[in-house]
Design a protein around this motif. Sequence first.
Motif, PDB file in Angstrom:
ATOM      1  N   THR A  31       0.830  -1.212   0.000  1.00 16.34           N
ATOM      2  CA  THR A  31       0.000   0.000   0.000  1.00 16.34           C
ATOM      3  C   THR A  31       0.860   1.256   0.000  1.00 16.34           C
ATOM      4  N   LEU A  32       1.921   1.239   0.831  1.00 17.63           N
ATOM      5  CA  LEU A  32       2.813   2.398   0.884  1.00 17.63           C
ATOM      6  C   LEU A  32       3.538   2.608  -0.441  1.00 17.63           C
ATOM      7  N   LEU A  33       4.009   1.524  -1.038  1.00 22.14           N
ATOM      8  CA  LEU A  33       4.694   1.633  -2.328  1.00 22.14           C
ATOM      9  C   LEU A  33       3.756   2.134  -3.411  1.00 22.14           C
ATOM     10  N   SER A  34       2.522   1.621  -3.409  1.00 23.70           N
ATOM     11  CA  SER A  34       1.536   2.073  -4.403  1.00 23.70           C
ATOM     12  C   SER A  34       1.223   3.547  -4.226  1.00 23.70           C
ATOM     13  N   ALA A  35       1.078   3.954  -2.959  1.00 21.76           N
ATOM     14  CA  ALA A  35       0.778   5.359  -2.684  1.00 21.76           C
ATOM     15  C   ALA A  35       1.939   6.255  -3.121  1.00 21.76           C
ATOM     16  N   ALA A  36       3.161   5.796  -2.855  1.00 23.59           N
ATOM     17  CA  ALA A  36       4.332   6.579  -3.264  1.00 23.59           C
ATOM     18  C   ALA A  36       4.421   6.663  -4.780  1.00 23.59           C
ATOM     19  N   PHE A  37       4.171   5.544  -5.438  1.00 27.66           N
ATOM     20  CA  PHE A  37       4.193   5.504  -6.905  1.00 27.66           C
ATOM     21  C   PHE A  37       3.136   6.425  -7.486  1.00 27.66           C
ATOM     22  N   LEU A  38       1.940   6.359  -6.910  1.00 25.28           N
ATOM     23  CA  LEU A  38       0.838   7.180  -7.409  1.00 25.28           C
ATOM     24  C   LEU A  38       1.089   8.661  -7.135  1.00 25.28           C
ATOM     25  N   GLY A  39       1.621   8.951  -5.954  1.00 24.40           N
ATOM     26  CA  GLY A  39       1.926  10.346  -5.627  1.00 24.40           C
ATOM     27  C   GLY A  39       2.980  10.926  -6.551  1.00 24.40           C
ATOM     28  N   THR A  40       4.014  10.119  -6.839  1.00 27.17           N
ATOM     29  CA  THR A  40       5.052  10.563  -7.773  1.00 27.17           C
ATOM     30  C   THR A  40       4.472  10.805  -9.160  1.00 27.17           C
ATOM     31  N   ALA A  41       3.630   9.874  -9.611  1.00 30.96           N
ATOM     32  CA  ALA A  41       3.007  10.016 -10.927  1.00 30.96           C
ATOM     33  C   ALA A  41       2.137  11.263 -10.987  1.00 30.96           C
ATOM     34  N   PHE A  42       1.402  11.519  -9.907  1.00 33.92           N
ATOM     35  CA  PHE A  42       0.527  12.698  -9.888  1.00 33.92           C
ATOM     36  C   PHE A  42       1.364  13.975 -10.010  1.00 33.92           C
ATOM     37  N   LEU A  43       2.475  14.038  -9.321  1.00 32.28           N
ATOM     38  CA  LEU A  43       3.317  15.237  -9.351  1.00 32.28           C
ATOM     39  C   LEU A  43       4.023  15.394 -10.694  1.00 32.28           C
ATOM     40  N   ILE A  44       4.500  14.289 -11.245  1.00 32.50           N
ATOM     41  CA  ILE A  44       5.233  14.364 -12.520  1.00 32.50           C
ATOM     42  C   ILE A  44       4.288  14.556 -13.692  1.00 32.50           C
ATOM     43  N   ASP A  45       3.032  14.152 -13.515  1.00 32.96           N
ATOM     44  CA  ASP A  45       1.993  14.370 -14.532  1.00 32.96           C
ATOM     45  C   ASP A  45       2.441  13.818 -15.894  1.00 32.96           C
ATOM     46  N   PRO A  46       2.516  12.485 -16.030  1.00 32.37           N
ATOM     47  CA  PRO A  46       3.143  11.883 -17.214  1.00 32.37           C
ATOM     48  C   PRO A  46       2.498  12.244 -18.540  1.00 32.37           C
ATOM     49  N   TYR A  47       1.210  12.629 -18.529  1.00 25.40           N
ATOM     50  CA  TYR A  47       0.535  12.949 -19.783  1.00 25.40           C
ATOM     51  C   TYR A  47       0.207  14.442 -19.898  1.00 25.40           C
ATOM     52  N   ASP A  48       0.827  15.243 -19.024  1.00 24.97           N
ATOM     53  CA  ASP A  48       0.680  16.700 -19.080  1.00 24.97           C
ATOM     54  C   ASP A  48      -0.788  17.124 -19.056  1.00 24.97           C
ATOM     55  N   GLY A  50      -2.061  18.892 -16.572  1.00 19.35           N
ATOM     56  CA  GLY A  50      -2.187  20.142 -15.837  1.00 19.35           C
ATOM     57  C   GLY A  50      -2.681  19.960 -14.421  1.00 19.35           C
ATOM     58  N   ARG A  51      -2.813  18.709 -13.966  1.00 17.62           N
ATOM     59  CA  ARG A  51      -3.339  18.473 -12.617  1.00 17.62           C
ATOM     60  C   ARG A  51      -2.262  18.606 -11.539  1.00 17.62           C
ATOM     61  N   SER A  52      -1.001  18.515 -11.908  1.00 15.87           N
ATOM     62  CA  SER A  52       0.070  18.601 -10.917  1.00 15.87           C
ATOM     63  C   SER A  52       0.172  20.019 -10.360  1.00 15.87           C
ATOM     64  N   PRO A  53       0.457  20.150  -9.060  1.00 19.70           N
ATOM     65  CA  PRO A  53       0.665  21.494  -8.496  1.00 19.70           C
ATOM     66  C   PRO A  53       2.008  22.094  -8.887  1.00 19.70           C
ATOM     67  N   LEU A  54       2.877  21.311  -9.488  1.00 20.43           N
ATOM     68  CA  LEU A  54       4.196  21.790  -9.878  1.00 20.43           C
ATOM     69  C   LEU A  54       4.139  22.504 -11.227  1.00 20.43           C
ATOM     70  N   LEU A  69      -3.736  13.501 -26.131  1.00 15.85           N
ATOM     71  CA  LEU A  69      -4.892  14.387 -26.274  1.00 15.85           C
ATOM     72  C   LEU A  69      -5.006  15.390 -25.124  1.00 15.85           C
ATOM     73  N   ALA A  70      -4.745  14.935 -23.909  1.00 23.70           N
ATOM     74  CA  ALA A  70      -4.924  15.811 -22.749  1.00 23.70           C
ATOM     75  C   ALA A  70      -4.007  17.024 -22.828  1.00 23.70           C
ATOM     76  N   SER A  71      -2.743  16.795 -23.195  1.00 25.70           N
ATOM     77  CA  SER A  71      -1.783  17.887 -23.297  1.00 25.70           C
ATOM     78  C   SER A  71      -2.155  18.847 -24.427  1.00 25.70           C
ATOM     79  N   ARG A  72      -2.422  18.289 -25.596  1.00 25.37           N
ATOM     80  CA  ARG A  72      -2.735  19.136 -26.743  1.00 25.37           C
ATOM     81  C   ARG A  72      -4.066  19.858 -26.569  1.00 25.37           C
ATOM     82  N   GLY A  73      -5.029  19.187 -25.979  1.00 23.52           N
ATOM     83  CA  GLY A  73      -6.353  19.776 -25.848  1.00 23.52           C
ATOM     84  C   GLY A  73      -6.447  20.919 -24.857  1.00 23.52           C
ATOM     85  N   ARG A  74      -5.460  21.034 -23.979  1.00 19.91           N
ATOM     86  CA  ARG A  74      -5.502  22.126 -22.998  1.00 19.91           C
ATOM     87  C   ARG A  74      -4.509  23.241 -23.324  1.00 19.91           C
ATOM     88  N   ASP A  75      -3.817  23.116 -24.434  1.00 22.22           N
ATOM     89  CA  ASP A  75      -2.823  24.121 -24.835  1.00 22.22           C
ATOM     90  C   ASP A  75      -3.550  25.425 -25.196  1.00 22.22           C
TER      91      ASP A  75
END
Length: 338
Positions: A31-48, A50-54, A69-75
């Motif tokens: 659970t901790l590893l999954s949470a860490a993985f998910l938290g990292t993914a959320f921050l890095i925002d692999p598909y751009d 715009g949800r990351s606070p960074l 699509l997500a990256s291009r559609g919000r440009d």
Amino acid sequence: MSSSTSSSEAGGAERPAEWARFALTFVAAATLLSAAFLGTAFLIDPYDTGRSPLALKAGVPPQGPRTALASRGRDPRFTGAIIGNSHIQLVSPERLREKTGIPFVSLIAPATRPKESLATIDWFLRHHRSSPAQAIVVGVDRSWCTSDPSLLPDHPFPFWLLSHNTAAYLGGLMRYDLIEALPRRVAYLLSENAGRGRPDGYWDYDAAGSPPRAKTRTSLETPIETGGGNVAGPFPAAAGLEALMAAAPQTALILVRPPVYVTALPRPGTRDASADAACREAFAGLATRRAKTALVDWRVDRPPLHDPNLFFDHGHYRQPIARLLEQDIADALGKVAK
């Protein structure tokens, strides 16, 4: 004897307890590893998305159109969008910009159907409130003629990526593909020379060259039915599009019935022709009821549709027809924008 038996029973009683502690430890660690993985993914925002606070570098590395699509559609640089599948893929955002002055992005994804297109339009509109969407061009092929209200897609599509719901997005991130996507994203963010996927999303399949001409001609001369089979309605895709666009009355909407080779046009007097006419009427009605909307219909007999050299197959045309279609779209935009 009794002492030995008691010792054996005590050891047996301890083993289940040890297994229980091990299982709890394993679950907690996972659970901790999954949470860490998910938290990292959320921050890095692999598909751009715009949800990351960074504050991250815009864009994504080269990848398939579905996840881009997500990256291009919000440009915010693009206030016009081309939506649909490969039947409208050759319409060039760059050439439309030259003709209309509207900066277009191509948000097509091959083999998609209305449900995917509606989700993409919704994403584009949601991310163009401060820079309002000027125009949306939608490819309305036979898949839009269905009477099935579920509008089920034929192929997987990342609806979670475009979701309103953060929980749905996080759930979608928990996927095997992310193991490959995260390193690519990190490399893209850290490198000044990292390749970026084309921001306007255009991909010219005609540039790959034509198929064997003899094989193409034989296939093209075989008539096929493309009316969709829905003679009496309803047309839930048209209704869904109209409801979605009600939230953006200022946005021009161009409905495009894409070109097909002449042998894919319905034969007069057939059920296929009746279905095609009913579908056309559904979208013509939308164009009549909604302001700033027009129907560009290329599913009618025109000279270019008789030239087999201008087609790969019944539904995929080449650049000379794409240029003609682009001009019709530009002309329609010029009229509804007045």
